[in-house]
Design a protein around this motif. Structure first.
Motif, PDB file in Angstrom:
ATOM      1  N   GLU A 140      -2.331  -0.239  -3.681  1.00 47.11           N
ATOM      2  CA  GLU A 140      -3.020  -0.421  -2.685  1.00 47.11           C
ATOM      3  C   GLU A 140      -2.566  -1.289  -1.893  1.00 47.11           C
ATOM      4  OE1 GLU A 140      -7.479  -0.242  -5.049  1.00 47.11           O
ATOM      5  OE2 GLU A 140      -6.329  -2.180  -5.152  1.00 47.11           O
ATOM      6  N   ALA A 141      -1.861  -2.463  -2.059  1.00 47.87           N
ATOM      7  CA  ALA A 141      -1.228  -3.161  -1.390  1.00 47.87           C
ATOM      8  C   ALA A 141      -0.220  -2.551  -0.700  1.00 47.87           C
ATOM      9  CB  ALA A 141      -0.665  -4.423  -1.829  1.00 47.87           C
ATOM     10  N   ALA A 142       0.636  -1.567  -1.155  1.00 47.72           N
ATOM     11  CA  ALA A 142       1.569  -0.752  -0.179  1.00 47.72           C
ATOM     12  C   ALA A 142       0.991   0.052   0.677  1.00 47.72           C
ATOM     13  CB  ALA A 142       2.444   0.107  -1.415  1.00 47.72           C
ATOM     14  N   ARG A 143      -0.141   0.786   0.419  1.00 47.78           N
ATOM     15  CA  ARG A 143      -0.995   1.736   1.222  1.00 47.78           C
ATOM     16  C   ARG A 143      -1.402   1.033   2.453  1.00 47.78           C
ATOM     17  NH1 ARG A 143      -1.804   4.653  -3.603  1.00 47.78           N
ATOM     18  NH2 ARG A 143      -1.336   6.814  -3.137  1.00 47.78           N
ATOM     19  N   MET A 144      -1.634  -0.476   2.356  1.00 44.67           N
ATOM     20  CA  MET A 144      -2.613  -1.029   3.380  1.00 44.67           C
ATOM     21  C   MET A 144      -1.196  -1.732   4.140  1.00 44.67           C
ATOM     22  SD  MET A 144      -5.359  -3.655   1.751  1.00 44.67           S
ATOM     23  CE  MET A 144      -4.507  -4.446   0.274  1.00 44.67           C
ATOM     24  N   TRP A 145      -0.090  -1.921   3.636  1.00 51.53           N
ATOM     25  CA  TRP A 145       0.999  -2.269   4.731  1.00 51.53           C
ATOM     26  C   TRP A 145       1.625  -1.268   5.392  1.00 51.53           C
ATOM     27  CZ3 TRP A 145       5.830   0.161   4.491  1.00 51.53           C
ATOM     28  CH2 TRP A 145       6.695  -0.571   5.308  1.00 51.53           C
ATOM     29  N   ARG A 146       1.504   0.055   4.642  1.00 54.35           N
ATOM     30  CA  ARG A 146       1.855   1.350   5.358  1.00 54.35           C
ATOM     31  C   ARG A 146       0.807   1.606   6.535  1.00 54.35           C
ATOM     32  NH1 ARG A 146       0.160   7.091   3.069  1.00 54.35           N
ATOM     33  NH2 ARG A 146      -1.748   5.765   3.307  1.00 54.35           N
ATOM     34  N   ASP A 147      -0.319   1.288   6.229  1.00 53.30           N
ATOM     35  CA  ASP A 147      -1.265   1.864   7.301  1.00 53.30           C
ATOM     36  C   ASP A 147      -1.109   0.867   8.421  1.00 53.30           C
ATOM     37  OD1 ASP A 147      -2.298   3.831   5.623  1.00 53.30           O
ATOM     38  OD2 ASP A 147      -4.118   2.445   5.196  1.00 53.30           O
ATOM     39  N   GLU A 148      -0.952  -0.485   8.156  1.00 57.74           N
ATOM     40  CA  GLU A 148      -0.613  -1.472   9.244  1.00 57.74           C
ATOM     41  C   GLU A 148       0.476  -1.116   9.985  1.00 57.74           C
ATOM     42  OE1 GLU A 148      -0.452  -4.953   7.168  1.00 57.74           O
ATOM     43  OE2 GLU A 148      -2.434  -5.335   7.029  1.00 57.74           O
ATOM     44  N   PRO A 182       3.942   7.558  -0.212  1.00 57.45           N
ATOM     45  CA  PRO A 182       3.087   7.490  -1.626  1.00 57.45           C
ATOM     46  C   PRO A 182       3.396   8.791  -2.476  1.00 57.45           C
ATOM     47  CG  PRO A 182       1.738   7.068   0.451  1.00 57.45           C
ATOM     48  CD  PRO A 182       3.021   7.657   0.811  1.00 57.45           C
ATOM     49  N   SER A 183       3.908   9.792  -2.069  1.00 58.87           N
ATOM     50  CA  SER A 183       4.185  11.097  -2.806  1.00 58.87           C
ATOM     51  C   SER A 183       5.763  11.014  -3.226  1.00 58.87           C
ATOM     52  CB  SER A 183       4.002  12.252  -2.168  1.00 58.87           C
ATOM     53  OG  SER A 183       4.771  12.421  -1.025  1.00 58.87           O
ATOM     54  N   THR A 184       6.466   9.880  -2.874  1.00 60.47           N
ATOM     55  CA  THR A 184       7.813  10.028  -3.593  1.00 60.47           C
ATOM     56  C   THR A 184       7.791   9.121  -5.021  1.00 60.47           C
ATOM     57  OG1 THR A 184       8.535   7.687  -2.253  1.00 60.47           O
ATOM     58  CG2 THR A 184       8.689   9.874  -1.226  1.00 60.47           C
ATOM     59  N   SER A 185       9.144   9.275  -5.646  1.00 60.71           N
ATOM     60  CA  SER A 185       9.296   8.655  -6.748  1.00 60.71           C
ATOM     61  C   SER A 185       9.136   7.013  -6.779  1.00 60.71           C
ATOM     62  CB  SER A 185      10.351   9.379  -7.803  1.00 60.71           C
ATOM     63  OG  SER A 185      11.441   8.961  -6.724  1.00 60.71           O
ATOM     64  N   ASP A 186       9.708   6.398  -5.500  1.00 58.59           N
ATOM     65  CA  ASP A 186      10.015   5.103  -5.344  1.00 58.59           C
ATOM     66  C   ASP A 186       8.891   4.300  -4.873  1.00 58.59           C
ATOM     67  OD1 ASP A 186      10.206   6.235  -2.864  1.00 58.59           O
ATOM     68  OD2 ASP A 186      12.164   5.169  -2.390  1.00 58.59           O
TER      69      ASP A 186
END
Length: 99
Positions: A46-54, A85-89
């Motif tokens: 969730e934190a990664a998606r929030m960063w990505r969205d920003e 988000p769809s990558t292995s890393d």
């Protein structure tokens, strides 16, 4: 103050009101002080998606302006952000904007 008004039979909350303590005590037999829920700490995903969205939001103008400096790299970066988000890393390794 906020108070939860409770069902006498099972103790479940039936209403939440904003009132002073004297009013609540005079009018309700079963009540408790309302306590704000503690927000849950976001998961790593969730934190990664929030960063990505920003990041996507902060590069919106560059993506829409044809003569923006470094625009090609920004477009590549934005695509990497969308694919991330769809990558292995995910969420361990963030995409980086190329120079």
């Amino acid at each position: 103050m906020k108070y939860n008004i409770l069902d006498a039979a099972d103790g479940n909350v039936i209403n939440t009101i904003l009132a002073d303590a004297d009013f609540v005590a005079a009018n309700f037999e079963h009540y408790e002080l309302w306590v704000a829920p503690t927000p849950a700490e976001p998961t790593a995903e969730e934190a990664a998606r929030m960063w990505r969205d920003e990041e996507l939001e902060s590069t919106d103008q560059a993506a829409q302006t044809p003569d923006w400096p470094n625009r090609d790299n920004i477009l590549t970066y934005r695509q990497a952000l969308r694919d991330w988000p769809s990558t292995s890393d995910f969420p361990a390794t963030r995409p980086e904007l190329g120079a």
